[in-house]
Design an enzyme around this catalytic site. Structure first.
Site, PDB file in Angstrom:
ATOM      1  N   GLU A   1       0.850  -1.194   0.000  1.00 35.88           N
ATOM      2  CA  GLU A   1       0.000   0.000   0.000  1.00 35.88           C
ATOM      3  C   GLU A   1       0.883   1.242   0.000  1.00 35.88           C
ATOM      4  O   GLU A   1       2.038   1.199   0.445  1.00 35.88           O
ATOM      5  CB  GLU A   1      -0.897   0.024   1.247  1.00 35.88           C
ATOM      6  CG  GLU A   1      -1.760  -1.202   1.411  1.00 35.88           C
ATOM      7  CD  GLU A   1      -2.402  -1.281   2.790  1.00 35.88           C
ATOM      8  OE1 GLU A   1      -3.292  -2.122   2.962  1.00 35.88           O
ATOM      9  OE2 GLU A   1      -2.002  -0.519   3.694  1.00 35.88           O
TER      10      GLU A   1
ATOM     11  N   LYS B   1       2.245   4.644   1.442  1.00 41.18           N
ATOM     12  CA  LYS B   1       2.394   5.183   2.800  1.00 41.18           C
ATOM     13  C   LYS B   1       2.099   6.681   2.753  1.00 41.18           C
ATOM     14  O   LYS B   1       2.912   7.474   2.285  1.00 41.18           O
ATOM     15  CB  LYS B   1       3.807   4.943   3.338  1.00 41.18           C
ATOM     16  CG  LYS B   1       3.973   5.366   4.788  1.00 41.18           C
ATOM     17  CD  LYS B   1       5.372   5.047   5.298  1.00 41.18           C
ATOM     18  CE  LYS B   1       5.497   5.425   6.764  1.00 41.18           C
ATOM     19  NZ  LYS B   1       5.278   6.871   6.985  1.00 41.18           N
TER      20      LYS B   1
END
Length: 674
Positions: A113, A115
């Site tokens: 994912e 950040k």
């Protein structure tokens, strides 16, 4: 319309507007125009005021903010909000992968994912309703900021129908888009307020504001990315599956995620976003890598500070070397003189950088900048390029240091620097061209007088042609049509549209006019508070510095700035002229719908901060029950409603006159005493 019809109408409007909010702020799909949405919202507000018994506490009308609390309550996290371990190299990430494999074997997946560079938040939902929002704090406990979080449109207050647990927590990151950051920072600079270094600081500072009405004016967004609840593994076996479900419940989940079977796929994801991050509308500073399976996460467990099943790969801040050619100095409308470094053009983070902000004289001295220095320029978490140091090994021999000027680069006036401030100012506000033009450009702006058909370039042209010398001259342009017709690219239709816009601006309320005057340190919120307190420009002009400082959220510096502005004979004459032109220099009293007459014949003044009500809400309560609000303490005052942090001058005067001081509960008791 029957009572049942009214109740149904309120429920239907609430559901409809919540649906539009979800479509627009989460799915980026506008199903209705802003105008039509506002009409429906106003209709709902009117019905809720008239029939408060049917109002939903999670109504979309509650998103506009308005609650002011004296402090944030601290609450312990049920599930600690631990930070992630950081890595900056592929070697360190390889070591992380090997540790995982030693504990759980080779059969597992990663979820990668983005950040986000924002503020971590934990949201608690009960039966589909947002009940609580808590910041990370120290990881074990944080601040309860629920009212502020409710102003963020992409966070649902009520979930759609779904298979969600009766109670759960969802974690996410609050952030500010780059475009909003640049726009709001520019506004702060124009209002002579301290600017923020990056969007994360701006978002964090916004969430900690006590006035949620101010939070609502600053466009924040939020991505949600991790779910906690009892018996979570009975609902989902892995993190990827939970993300898909929370998205269907109505949460804003970032689409830039990837499930990876091999570490090579993780490296590919990192390399891609190390470049592409510059094309996003928000800041990221790395990639988060999580073991997907929940059971495997439990097997891996935690260290004292971090989960063993997740890690963040941090991007290196991009830095380049280039030559500092010159330093120029920009004069803003408030007279603030800002140094700007002019650089040899260099490619940085996907864009060509030619200039960098130096903020103030202290920064030039701290960096010890010399003519022709080779400097290090960095973006990192900053949107605006920043000089972070000098390569002294490449400093030219016999080069001279840059010295901040003593006089204004535009008009030659000696600069001043007030105690406690880092910025130098040109005090010649009525004779310094950039200040004159800047004040007029500020005056016509969208959030100020919003004069259609008149832009910044138009103001600058009119100033150069001698048609405008100050803000008052704007309203005299109708008498110079012949001169206007002589201007290039300015036809009769454009002239007519502009004059119509000028005439329409006279309808703007007092607080807008006050904001438009361009008083240093007086932004939109401060202008509104001053207008609500003093009611008209004459009362404000006659007030002492101490009385102005006594208004909630008005500090000494702001009070002195307002007093200095209104004591200036030039400004006094301008205000007289604006009044003669028909501008509104007092607030218009709104129609009060009485709930009772229990406070009839009584006068009140509110001061300080309250735990459960904003000052505006208390004033509405008083007026809707027959009471009258006063703007200052006098013998005519019956009650002083006193909260925390009340101004000492008000307290002393009230005690001297023997005026009863009551708290918010005493006020409620008075209202319900009959």
């Amino acid at each position: 319309m029957s009572v049942m019809d009214i109740e149904k109408k309120i429920k239907d409007l609430t559901a409809e507007l919540n649906h539009y909010n979800y479509q627009y702020y989460v799915l980026a799909d506008s199903l209705i125009s802003d105008y039509d949405f506002d009409l429906k919202l106003k209709e709902l507000e009117a019905l809720e005021r008239q029939y408060p018994e049917f109002a939903d506490p999670n109504s979309p009308t509650q998103r506009v903010g308005g609650d002011i609390t004296s402090k944030f309550k601290t609450e312990k996290h049920r599930w600690p909000m631990l930070s992630l371990g950081n890595t900056y190299s592929q070697e360190e990430l390889f070591d992380f992968d090997q540790r995982i494999r030693k504990i759980i074997g080779d059969q597992f997946e990663y979820v990668c994912e983005l950040k986000f560079d924002g503020l971590s938040i934990s949201l608690t939902y009960e039966n589909g309703l947002l009940k609580k929002a808590v910041t990370r704090g120290d990881g074990t406990q944080g601040d309860v900021v629920t009212n502020n979080i409710k102003t963020i449109r992409s966070i649902p207050i009520r979930l759609k129908e779904g298979d969600y647990p009766s109670q759960f927590e969802i974690r996410g990151e609050i952030f500010m888009h780059k475009s909003a950051f640049l726009r709001l920072n520019k506004e702060r600079e124009e209002n002579a307020e301290q600017t923020y270094a990056n969007p994360r600081n701006f978002a964090s500072g916004t969430i900690k504001l006590q006035d949620s009405a101010e939070v609502a004016k600053r466009p924040l967004d939020c991505f949600l990315y991790f779910l906690y609840c009892d018996n979570r593994t009975n609902l989902f076996h892995d993190h990827w599956n939970s993300l898909e479900h929370v998205k269907s419940w109505g949460f804003h989940v970032c689409e830039h995620t990837k499930k990876c079977n091999l570490l090579a796929d993780v490296f590919e994801f990192i390399d891609y976003w190390d470049t592409e991050r510059h094309n996003l509308g928000y800041e990221i500073d790395g990639i988060v890598i999580k073991v997907n399976d929940y059971a495997q996460q439990e097997d891996l467990g935690f260290t004292a500070k971090n989960p063993r099943w997740a890690i963040s790969y941090k991007f290196k801040a991009e830095r380049v070397e280039t030559t500092l050619n010159t330093i120029s100095y920009q004069v803003g409308r408030t007279g603030a003189v800002t140094p700007v470094a002019n650089l040899q053009p260099v490619l940085l983070a996907g864009t060509t950088v030619k200039r960098a902000s130096l903020h103030n004289a202290n920064e030039i001295a701290r960096l010890d900048l010399h003519q022709g220095d080779t400097v290090y320029v960095e973006k990192g978490g900053e949107i605006i390029p920043k000089i972070i140091g000098v390569n002294l090994e490449k400093r030219l021999p016999d080069t001279t240091a840059f010295i901040y000027p003593n006089s204004c680069p535009e008009c030659g006036t000696t600069l001043i620097r007030q105690e406690g401030e880092a910025v130098h100012y040109c005090p010649n506000e009525t004779g310094c061209p950039p200040q004159i033009v800047g004040k007029m450009q500020h005056f016509i702006g969208r959030k100020m007088m919003d004069i259609e058909g008149m832009g910044d370039e138009t103001v600058e042209t009119f100033f150069k042609k001698g048609l405008l010398h100050n803000i008052v001259d704007i309203y005299g342009l109708k008498d110079h049509q012949e001169a206007l017709q002589q201007l290039d690219r300015f036809g009769q239709k454009s002239i007519d549209n502009m004059l119509a816009g000028i005439e329409k601006s006279k309808e703007k309320p007092f607080e807008k006019v006050l904001f438009s005057l361009g008083i240093r340190h007086v932004g939109e919120t401060i202008a509104k508070k001053l207008a609500q307190h003093f009611k008209n420009i004459d009362a404000l002009a006659q007030a002492s510095t101490e009385e102005i400082e006594g208004v909630q959220d008005i500090g000494r510096r702001i009070a002195e700035s307002v007093k200095e502005y209104l004591d200036n004979p030039i400004h006094q004459q301008q205000i007289i002229s604006l009044r003669n032109y028909g501008l509104k220099l007092e607030i218009e009293e709104r129609e009060i719908i009485l709930a009772s007459e229990n406070l009839s014949g009584k006068t009140f003044l509110i001061s300080g901060v309250f735990a459960d009500y904003s000052r505006e809400q208390l004033a509405e309560l008083i007026e809707s029950n027959g009471g009258k609000m006063l703007s200052s303490i006098s013998a005519k005052l019956n009650y002083l409603v006193a909260g925390d942090k009340m101004g000492p001058s008000k307290l002393a005067k009230a005690e001297k006159l023997g005026i009863p001081m009551i708290n918010e509960q005493d006020l409620l008791d008075l209202i319900h005493s009959k």
